[in-house]
Design a protein around this motif. Structure first.
Motif, mmCIF file in Angstrom:
data_model
loop_
_atom_site.group_PDB
_atom_site.id
_atom_site.type_symbol
_atom_site.label_atom_id
_atom_site.label_comp_id
_atom_site.label_asym_id
_atom_site.label_seq_id
_atom_site.Cartn_x
_atom_site.Cartn_y
_atom_site.Cartn_z
ATOM 1 N N GLY A 57 0.814 -1.217 0.000
ATOM 2 C CA GLY A 57 0.000 0.000 0.000
ATOM 3 C C GLY A 57 0.841 1.257 0.000
ATOM 4 O O GLY A 57 0.539 2.238 -0.668
ATOM 5 N N ARG A 58 1.929 1.214 0.740
ATOM 6 C CA ARG A 58 2.827 2.373 0.773
ATOM 7 C C ARG A 58 3.523 2.582 -0.562
ATOM 8 O O ARG A 58 3.838 3.695 -0.943
ATOM 9 N N VAL A 63 2.404 5.992 -6.275
ATOM 10 C CA VAL A 63 2.582 5.704 -7.700
ATOM 11 C C VAL A 63 1.283 5.940 -8.476
ATOM 12 O O VAL A 63 1.293 6.503 -9.572
ATOM 13 N N ALA A 64 0.160 5.538 -7.917
ATOM 14 C CA ALA A 64 -1.123 5.658 -8.618
ATOM 15 C C ALA A 64 -1.430 7.096 -9.042
ATOM 16 O O ALA A 64 -1.787 7.327 -10.204
ATOM 17 N N PRO A 65 -1.300 8.096 -8.161
ATOM 18 C CA PRO A 65 -1.580 9.461 -8.608
ATOM 19 C C PRO A 65 -0.643 9.935 -9.723
ATOM 20 O O PRO A 65 -1.041 10.699 -10.593
ATOM 21 N N PRO A 77 6.846 13.786 -7.531
ATOM 22 C CA PRO A 77 6.410 12.497 -6.996
ATOM 23 C C PRO A 77 7.551 11.685 -6.385
ATOM 24 O O PRO A 77 7.326 10.878 -5.492
ATOM 25 N N ARG A 78 8.760 11.912 -6.842
ATOM 26 C CA ARG A 78 9.912 11.172 -6.307
ATOM 27 C C ARG A 78 10.085 11.433 -4.811
ATOM 28 O O ARG A 78 10.400 10.527 -4.043
ATOM 29 N N VAL A 79 9.854 12.670 -4.393
ATOM 30 C CA VAL A 79 9.997 13.035 -2.990
ATOM 31 C C VAL A 79 8.955 12.289 -2.149
ATOM 32 O O VAL A 79 9.267 11.735 -1.090
ATOM 33 N N LEU A 80 7.713 12.249 -2.619
ATOM 34 C CA LEU A 80 6.656 11.541 -1.905
ATOM 35 C C LEU A 80 6.959 10.051 -1.826
ATOM 36 O O LEU A 80 6.829 9.438 -0.760
ATOM 37 N N PHE A 81 7.373 9.458 -2.942
ATOM 38 C CA PHE A 81 7.677 8.032 -2.951
ATOM 39 C C PHE A 81 8.820 7.722 -1.990
ATOM 40 O O PHE A 81 8.757 6.762 -1.218
ATOM 41 N N GLN A 82 9.863 8.537 -2.004
ATOM 42 C CA GLN A 82 11.004 8.317 -1.104
ATOM 43 C C GLN A 82 10.569 8.424 0.351
ATOM 44 O O GLN A 82 10.987 7.619 1.192
#
Length: 101
Positions: A57-58, A63-65, A77-82
């Motif tokens: 889920g994490r 990734v979905a948005p 998005p890279r910052v959020l994923f990290q």
């Protein structure tokens, strides 16, 4: 070939509550989910099932948005994923890897 039974969210939630307490047993999960997990991964301890779903889920969450273009033009998005991956490592009690050059 038939599709495996789907346990539904209640079965996952019950097992997740038990795992959060640190003492999950296969009996805490809906029987169809426990049977499928034990058949596919015979050495998997019951505590690993909710942990793997939480990590998935994490990973999927940020990734979905991005895939569906829900981020604005100034978003990174890279910052959020990290941040989510760092949080997942912390949840699992693992150290964050050293940055690579």
């Amino acid at each position: 070939m038939h599709d495996p039974p789907r346990p539904g969210r209640r079965g996952l939630a019950a097992g997740a509550r038990a795992a959060q307490a640190g003492e999950a047993e296969w009996a805490d999960f809906v029987p169809s989910l426990a049977a499928l997990a034990r058949e596919c991964f015979p050495h998997l301890p019951p505590q690993a099932l909710p942990a793997s779903l939480r990590v998935w889920g994490r990973m999927y969450g940020p990734v979905a948005p991005e895939v569906y273009r829900q981020f604005g033009p100034d978003a990174n998005p890279r910052v959020l994923f990290q941040a989510e991956m760092d949080s997942a490592l912390e949840m699992l009690g693992l150290d964050k890897p050293a940055p690579t050059a």
